[in-house]
Design an enzyme around this catalytic site. Sequence first.
Site, PDB file in Angstrom:
ATOM      1  N   GLU A 126      40.641  22.823  47.043  1.00  0.00           N
ATOM      2  CA  GLU A 126      41.438  23.851  46.351  1.00  0.00           C
ATOM      3  C   GLU A 126      40.535  24.994  45.932  1.00  0.00           C
ATOM      4  OE1 GLU A 126      41.832  20.738  43.332  1.00  0.00           O
ATOM      5  OE2 GLU A 126      41.740  22.324  41.825  1.00  0.00           O
ATOM      6  N   LYS A 128      38.351  27.576  43.867  1.00  0.00           N
ATOM      7  CA  LYS A 128      37.678  27.582  42.566  1.00  0.00           C
ATOM      8  C   LYS A 128      37.978  28.943  41.938  1.00  0.00           C
ATOM      9  CE  LYS A 128      33.238  26.536  40.411  1.00  0.00           C
ATOM     10  NZ  LYS A 128      33.189  27.619  39.440  1.00  0.00           N
ATOM     11  N   ASP A 130      37.957  32.019  39.473  1.00  0.00           N
ATOM     12  CA  ASP A 130      36.900  32.636  38.672  1.00  0.00           C
ATOM     13  C   ASP A 130      37.483  33.211  37.385  1.00  0.00           C
ATOM     14  OD1 ASP A 130      34.447  33.442  37.930  1.00  0.00           O
ATOM     15  OD2 ASP A 130      34.285  35.103  39.342  1.00  0.00           O
ATOM     16  N   TYR A 238      44.460  22.425  36.959  1.00  0.00           N
ATOM     17  CA  TYR A 238      43.804  21.688  38.041  1.00  0.00           C
ATOM     18  C   TYR A 238      43.116  20.392  37.588  1.00  0.00           C
ATOM     19  CZ  TYR A 238      39.933  24.499  36.209  1.00  0.00           C
ATOM     20  OH  TYR A 238      39.022  25.108  35.367  1.00  0.00           O
ATOM     21  N   LYS A 326      30.456  26.824  47.069  1.00  0.00           N
ATOM     22  CA  LYS A 326      30.515  28.226  46.686  1.00  0.00           C
ATOM     23  C   LYS A 326      30.535  29.157  47.900  1.00  0.00           C
ATOM     24  CE  LYS A 326      30.003  29.081  42.575  1.00  0.00           C
ATOM     25  NZ  LYS A 326      28.936  28.849  41.618  1.00  0.00           N
ATOM     26  N   CYS A 420      32.680  71.747  36.160  1.00  0.00           N
ATOM     27  CA  CYS A 420      33.372  71.092  37.266  1.00  0.00           C
ATOM     28  C   CYS A 420      32.651  71.386  38.576  1.00  0.00           C
ATOM     29  CB  CYS A 420      34.819  71.589  37.322  1.00  0.00           C
ATOM     30  SG  CYS A 420      35.670  71.051  38.810  1.00  0.00           S
ATOM     31  N   CYS A 423      34.912  73.768  40.933  1.00  0.00           N
ATOM     32  CA  CYS A 423      35.272  75.163  40.653  1.00  0.00           C
ATOM     33  C   CYS A 423      34.379  75.836  39.622  1.00  0.00           C
ATOM     34  CB  CYS A 423      36.732  75.260  40.216  1.00  0.00           C
ATOM     35  SG  CYS A 423      37.012  74.624  38.545  1.00  0.00           S
ATOM     36  N   CYS A 444      38.048  68.836  33.940  1.00  0.00           N
ATOM     37  CA  CYS A 444      37.874  70.228  34.324  1.00  0.00           C
ATOM     38  C   CYS A 444      38.985  71.039  33.662  1.00  0.00           C
ATOM     39  CB  CYS A 444      37.963  70.343  35.833  1.00  0.00           C
ATOM     40  SG  CYS A 444      38.249  72.014  36.410  1.00  0.00           S
ATOM     41  N   CYS A 450      41.109  75.425  40.291  1.00  0.00           N
ATOM     42  CA  CYS A 450      40.175  74.398  40.773  1.00  0.00           C
ATOM     43  C   CYS A 450      40.688  73.830  42.092  1.00  0.00           C
ATOM     44  CB  CYS A 450      40.045  73.286  39.736  1.00  0.00           C
ATOM     45  SG  CYS A 450      39.023  71.918  40.303  1.00  0.00           S
TER      46      CYS A 450
HETATM   47  S1  IVH Z   1      37.624  20.852  38.261  1.00  0.00           S
HETATM   48  C1  IVH Z   1      35.145  17.667  36.003  1.00  0.00           C
HETATM   49  N1  IVH Z   1      38.862  22.682  39.662  1.00  0.00           N
HETATM   50  O1  IVH Z   1      34.649  25.558  37.527  1.00  0.00           O
HETATM   51  C2  IVH Z   1      35.453  18.893  36.750  1.00  0.00           C
HETATM   52  N2  IVH Z   1      37.200  23.384  38.122  1.00  0.00           N
HETATM   53  O2  IVH Z   1      31.855  24.590  37.572  1.00  0.00           O
HETATM   54  C3  IVH Z   1      36.574  19.636  36.206  1.00  0.00           C
HETATM   55  N3  IVH Z   1      36.950  25.820  37.997  1.00  0.00           N
HETATM   56  O3  IVH Z   1      34.395  24.568  34.206  1.00  0.00           O
HETATM   57  C4  IVH Z   1      36.729  20.966  36.819  1.00  0.00           C
HETATM   58  N4  IVH Z   1      38.507  26.305  39.477  1.00  0.00           N
HETATM   59  O4  IVH Z   1      36.044  26.410  34.774  1.00  0.00           O
HETATM   60  C5  IVH Z   1      37.923  22.435  38.734  1.00  0.00           C
HETATM   61  N5  IVH Z   1      40.071  24.193  40.934  1.00  0.00           N
HETATM   62  C6  IVH Z   1      39.149  23.943  40.012  1.00  0.00           C
HETATM   63  C7  IVH Z   1      38.435  24.975  39.385  1.00  0.00           C
HETATM   64  C8  IVH Z   1      37.459  24.653  38.446  1.00  0.00           C
HETATM   65  C9  IVH Z   1      37.601  26.808  38.637  1.00  0.00           C
HETATM   66  C10 IVH Z   1      35.871  26.038  37.034  1.00  0.00           C
HETATM   67  C11 IVH Z   1      36.054  25.364  35.710  1.00  0.00           C
HETATM   68  C12 IVH Z   1      34.876  24.508  35.514  1.00  0.00           C
HETATM   69  C13 IVH Z   1      33.877  25.096  36.459  1.00  0.00           C
HETATM   70  C14 IVH Z   1      32.926  24.028  36.900  1.00  0.00           C
END
Ligand code: IVH
Length: 702
Positions: A126, A128, A130, A238, A326, A420, A423, A444, A450
């Site tokens: 799934e 990750k 941010d 998640y 990553k 500016c 102009c 400006c 302009c």
């Molecule tokens: S699982 C025990 N699933 O990544 C693990 N974490 O580096 C529980 N994060 O602190 C986390 N998407 O903030 C999990 N699909 C995802 C995630 C996720 C983002 C973040 C989360 C966590 C950090 C770990």
Amino acid sequence: MSNEKNKSGLTQQEAAAELEWLAEEIARHDEAYYREDAPVISDAEYDALRQRNEMLEAEFPDLVRADSPSKRVGAAPSEKFGKVRHAVPMLSLGNAFADEDVAEFVGRIRRFLKLGDDEPVAITAEPKIDGLSINLRYENGKLVQAATRGDGQEGENVTRNCETIGDIPRMVKAEDFPAVLEVRGEIFMSHKDFAELNERQSQAGAKVFANPRNAAAGSLRQLDPAITASRPLRFFAYAWGQVERLPADTQMGVIEAFGRWGFPINPLMTVCNGVDDLLAHYHAIEEQRATLGYDIDGVVYKVNRLDLQERLGFVSRSPRWAIAHKFAAEKATTILEGIDIQVGRTGALTPVARLKPVTVGGVVVSNATLHNEDEIARKDIRIGDTVIVQRAGDVIPQVLGHVPDKRPADAVPYEFPRLCPACGSHAVREVNEKTGKADAVRRCTGGLICPAQRVERLKHFVSRNAFDIEGMGDKVIQEFYEDGLIQSPQDIFTLAARNERSLKKLKDREGWGETSAKNLFAAIDERRNVSLDRFIFALGIRHVGETTARVLARAYGTAEAFLDAMQAAQDDASEAYQELTNIDGIGNVVADAVAEFFAEPHNLAVVRELADQHLDIQPMEAVATDSPVAGMTVVFTGALERMTRDEAKAMAERLGAKVAGSVSKKTDLVVAGPGAGSKLKKATELGVEVISEDDWFTRVGG
Ligand code: IVH
């Protein structure tokens, strides 16, 4: 409880019952609006419910409910965040970067579980997300506490802020919902919301955020939950913390249950078998990365069976059963070769970094935004610096900062131009009257002399919500402007005639031909007939967006009336100016911007020429101020026989009335047709005048 009737005409008991109903009703609409994106009532109707709730609470302060809607948004600031000790620590994940790391992860699991070569092990994959992780504790279905991750053992108590996030259920009513459950997931902001927030922040002279993650974190960690409420935060579930009884025996099964219970879950989660399958899914997600609309920085793999997760356990601070694969860094360093200043339609000077081209997360970047003057100063970014550039999804690349060690000895602080670049007019930072602070944006003052502003205004004039001239996009305008074919809006409408007389025909230009030229002239002709509101919007007056343009068009009705009034309103002591500020929805800022625009003789001349010689501007039906219902708040209820609801609403608004969706103390008149129910009852209780549809027509005169 007393049986005495109060100001609202309700007894304590009736008020308590209505407050209970309002709490449920508003929660239901919040759900429909925030989570299903499918509101079932209008904003005005929703506001009326909230107002009614507020009014009753003010009158019966003892009856304010713990789950009152008034506590959800716009609540008073909390004390500093309290600390929360997590019942189950919030751990982090180990990282994988290369394909081999993934193979190693799967191999380790197999060895640990002593699986035979032909025994499969299912692993979920799934995105990750941010953002920032959050622990949401539910007891008996109710959200009782929300805490940030903090150091993993202890986080910040942000319950009241999380209560304002539409994606996060405050109450779950499902039968199989555990008595105690901690749902974990990520709070984040979409790219679009991030860009809009920064735009608003910048307009207000407030802090702009470096990226969506910072914006999400900054928005959540507000002492005033009302600020969090105004920020468009989202959530994906998640994982989980403490739980009384899990609804499934696999990772996927539990997450699906979260989905059923109303938590947003990521649609890209899937169950894979073996390393190749994981890598294929990793690449599939990576490919969608730029179009997801929110930032992700990798793919998380988790062993699907929960009994296996338990056997695998943890190594130091991360689970042995999960890993984060990553993506390649979306940051890079490069040399800042120069700073270009772009001039927008309203004269805003925007600094753009000219970079030595560099690949950032797979895309070559040679420009990046520097936001504004203050940001450059704050980060002390100088030409010649080695700078850190970040690209996040489809957000415009940005310069995060410089590398101090690599600064050339002769680099000097950047001086933002005071003139500016297009102009030569003075560029100034206006002082915000309310805050007393200088605007973040330098503008400006050259207006239409302009060239940069002129061309940007032309682009706006022909844009989709303005004149919408097909075949005349930004590129064509730029080209025609540079070649002197179109310098001012009226030139668009003389283009065909001039082309007739010219020796250099449009059809002979590069990229053009007989048909495309003919089509363009036809498209222009088609737009000579334009509605007054579009016309006003097209002028590109500062602070006059589509809504304000419509308000102005309604208020003045015809182009002649509008232009005469605007000409007179240049003087802010005039009656015309007074009238302008008296229009509902027009404040001083807009009135000044409009008056200033028309005070410029050139602008007035252009607008007059357009109106008198080139266009057929359709009048807008004006809002009456002298009708028998002007200024009233009207509610229509029951079946209407002589008009539809929309017609009724439009008619009432034209007659200067406000139309509300529910009956409250503020209602002046209820028009009730056959079958009218609770609204009619409420009106009678409150003593509001009730009339029939026929009475309505008699009253408004036909
Ligand atoms: S699982 C025990 N699933 O990544 C693990 N974490 O580096 C529980 N994060 O602190 C986390 N998407 O903030 C999990 N699909 C995802 C995630 C996720 C983002 C973040 C989360 C966590 C950090 C770990």
